[in-house]
Design an enzyme around this catalytic site. Structure first.
Site, mmCIF file in Angstrom:
data_model
loop_
_atom_site.group_PDB
_atom_site.id
_atom_site.type_symbol
_atom_site.label_atom_id
_atom_site.label_comp_id
_atom_site.label_asym_id
_atom_site.label_seq_id
_atom_site.Cartn_x
_atom_site.Cartn_y
_atom_site.Cartn_z
ATOM 1 N N GLU A 70 -11.257 -1.412 6.068
ATOM 2 C CA GLU A 70 -10.871 -0.998 7.415
ATOM 3 C C GLU A 70 -11.675 0.183 7.922
ATOM 4 O OE1 GLU A 70 -8.753 -1.735 4.990
ATOM 5 O OE2 GLU A 70 -7.327 -3.222 5.724
ATOM 6 N N HIS A 139 4.998 -2.187 4.944
ATOM 7 C CA HIS A 139 4.678 -3.282 5.870
ATOM 8 C C HIS A 139 5.671 -3.387 7.034
ATOM 9 C CE1 HIS A 139 2.406 -4.555 2.311
ATOM 10 N NE2 HIS A 139 1.717 -5.370 3.058
#
Lengths: 344, 339
Positions: A70, A139
């Site tokens: 990322e 998450h």
């Protein structure tokens, strides 16, 4: 300011993900400089359908799968944007921001300012937020406040298909970095049923929803509920129930956090005198505090009662009873509105 | 080793059954006795078993989001792990962690749901061992999709330059969700990443448990003797989707079939037979594993769910004064304005 009524001629109802993708595809057709990159966005179509079908229209150069790295690809989006392209880069879950936050808040968000305005970063960072499906603390966060707190990013949180499309068109055309936070539970994915509400009529043509325009999703004279994302729908459900007890709730959907439409909120509080702010992000130092502070600064005299409903300051737990406890439910909103209504 | 592998496979087959309960006819991720995501390791068993055979209780293991086979091989309490996956009070993490975030400090096992993020803590465990002058080691497991991640590359460098007792184990199952490795990495093998950091990089080209065992023996021995880190890559196979519910439309059917045809467990069973282990003994191991798994699942399902107010506990191990950790912090008094 209320949103314009969706064009009803076609009566075309879209899920939020289809509406987002339609805007992205339109902009990619219109402008060669727009491209999309992220993990599992091409062949898979995005884990949350955020890019579903784009590979049918564009090749892998325009809809790019990237390595799990990322820092590299979000930073690359910053670089490409500074070259004048208009990248859209997806961070699969907002929770993964920790891996790459330097590129986000030290580069993407600050380069315009640090360059004295000589550099701009016209990119969109899309990312999935939200819990309600027991995926635990790495998450399930929303982190609305984190991105809105750090200056230099425009922050968008759609709650309906109509808004999702108009806000996406605006995001891609904006000359600044825009963080576009979509709630998984609203996308209309087969394996994560959405509540009633996010699937709306959506015009086929392109249209923009300007940033900084909160939308009054329901009018009411008794209590103002300010919220965003999934909790717009929970607040509307609560408002339906409260109406049975003759409490008329005004539900304001912020739609963007940066810029923040404090005017619409203040006007509503001037009318109702009572404010409840509902947020799926952590309670402290976040959206709820910000909204209440802005109302206190701007219209303290109008404020008779105020409360906030948010995730208490705990990481999102896994087990169902624990997650249900911390993520505000419709019942929590009903109870809080009743409190505010009776305590003023 | 065979026992660990059979237990892991059996365990996950049962988890799969339980997971699918209540999610039909239309798959709803949040329904049923096990909600959230579930990443199964069917086809990875040889890696956890072959490596962890060399580890002691005082050695540290960090695993990624696909942790069960490694946890079983490291000796994590099976009942409490199962209770955690079912979100029960008696779970390893009191129902707060779930399947991607299992912690068992008794056997020094932890895992993380963020790609490659188990690597730095393993380096930290190695650093602690070195500073304390013990001979314990740390092992970080990761997938081949994680080898482009900064956390992994920085960990290799730090472990190498500090000569730390760390073994990195890449489980190469060829797929990072929908991304085949050749589309995201230009080197043929992840073990080549070692070259840039001056540490040994070894690849085991098959999921042969004995070959993995032998390779890990050298690497763990090297670390334990104070000779620094090793990077091992083992070929494993993803026999199913990335997560339960993954439609796998991106994956050629032939690839899935090929992965399913390779079975490290049957391969090891054949090797055992060839080495004179009789069928009865092999069956006994299978039966025992089955019984152990059933017992764990039944036990876990009998455990109560946590009470909602437990959500407020454990944010801090030493709650700051003035904050009552066990009280909901959401209580807010309405403030009066001008009435």
């Amino acid at each position: 300011m209320a949103q314009q009524e969706p064009e009803q001629e076609s009566g075309r109802m879209l899920t939020m993900s289809r509406a987002m993708v339609e805007a992205i595809a339109h902009e990619m057709h219109e402008n060669e400089e727009v491209f999309y990159m992220g993990e599992d966005v091409a062949d898979y179509g995005g884990i949350f359908d955020s890019t579903d079908g784009l590979l049918d229209e564009f090749d892998h150069d325009r809809i790019m799968d990237v390595p799990i790295s990322e820092t590299a690809y979000l930073g690359a989006a910053v670089g490409a944007a500074q070259e004048g392209m208009r990248p859209i880069a997806e961070l699969m879950f907002v929770d993964f921001f920790g891996v790459c936050m330097d590129q986000i808040y030290n580069q993407m968000a600050k380069n315009t300012y640090m360059s004295g305005g000589s550099v701009n970063v016209p990119m969109v960072l899309t990312t999935a937020v939200g819990g309600t499906y027991n995926d635990a603390a790495q998450h399930s966060q929303t982190l609305y406040g984190t991105f809105a707190h750090l200056p230099g990013m425009k922050v968008v949180v759609p709650s309906t298909a109509y808004d999702a499309k108009g806000l996406m068109h605006n995001a891609i055309r904006d000359d600044d970095p825009v963080v576009y936070l979509f709630h998984k539970r609203l996308m209309g994915i087969g394996w994560m049923p959405a509540p009633d509400g996010p699937k709306t009529a959506v015009p086929e043509d392109d249209y923009t929803i300007p940033f900084g325009n909160a939308d009054i999703k329901r009018k009411g004279d008794d209590v103002t509920v300010v919220t965003l994302g999934l909790h717009v729908h929970r607040a509307l459900e609560a408002a339906d129930s409260l109406a049975d007890d003759d409490i008329e709730t005004e539900v304001i959907d912020l739609r963007t956090l940066v810029p923040l439409d404090t005017e619409t909120v203040q006007e509503s509080v001037e009318k109702t005198g009572r404010l409840v702010v509902v947020d799926e992000d952590y309670r402290s130092f976040g959206v709820t505090g910000e909204i209440i502070a802005s109302v206190a600064e701007g219209s303290l005299d109008d404020l008779d009662a105020v409360e906030r409903v948010a995730v208490p300051d705990v990481p999102l737990p896994y087990a169902r009873p624990l997650e249900n406890e911390v993520i505000p439910g419709t019942d929590d909103i009903i109870e809080t509105v009743q409190n505010v209504h009776s305590n003023s | 080793m065979f026992d660990d592998m059979v237990t892991a496979r059996n365990y996950e087959e049962r988890l799969q059954e339980e997971y699918l309960e209540g999610k039909q006819p239309a798959f709803d991720i949040s329904a049923g006795p096990i909600p959230g995501e579930l990443h199964l390791a069917a086809g990875h068993e040889a890696s956890g078993a072959g490596v962890c055979q060399h580890l002691r209780e005082d050695d540290t293991v960090t695993a990624p989001h696909r942790p069960h086979h490694v946890a079983i091989a490291k000796g994590v309490d099976l009942k409490r792990m199962t209770a955690e996956i079912f979100g029960r009070q008696a779970g390893l993490c009191k129902g707060k962690g779930g399947h991607m975030h299992l912690f068992d400090p008794d056997v020094k096992f932890a895992c993380s749901g963020i790609i490659a993020e188990g690597c730095p803590p393993a380096v930290g465990a190695g650093l602690a061992a070195k500073k304390r002058n013990t001979d314990s080691v740390a092992v970080a497991f990761l997938g081949e999709g994680a080898i482009d991640q900064g956390a992994f590359l920085e960990s290799l460098n730090l472990a190498s330059v500090q000569n730390l007792p760390v073994v990195f184990v890449i489980e190469d199952n060829d797929w990072a969700i929908s991304m085949p490795k050749e589309r995201v990495t230009d080197v043929e093998n992840g073990s080549q990443r070692a070259d840039g950091f001056d540490l040994p990089g070894v690849r085991v080209d098959s999921d042969d448990a004995i070959a993995i065992y032998e390779t890990a023996k050298k690497a763990v021995g090297r670390a334990r003797d104070g000779n620094g880190p090793t990077l091992i890559e083992v070929q494993v196979h993803r026999r199913m989707g990335h997560f339960m519910g993954d439609p796998e439309s991106y994956r050629p059917e032939t690839d899935t079939e090929a992965a399913q045809q390779r079975d490290s467990i049957e391969r090891l069973a054949s090797d055992l037979r060839a080495h004179g282990v009789d069928e009865e003994e092999i069956e006994e191991i299978r039966d025992n594993a089955h019984d152990r798994v059933e017992e764990a699942i039944e036990w876990a399902k009998d455990q109560p769910e946590p009470e909602p107010e437990e959500a407020y506990e454990d944010v801090f191990s030493n709650p700051p004064s003035g904050v009552t950790d066990t009280e909901p912090s959401i209580e807010i008094r309405p403030s009066g304005g001008d009435d």
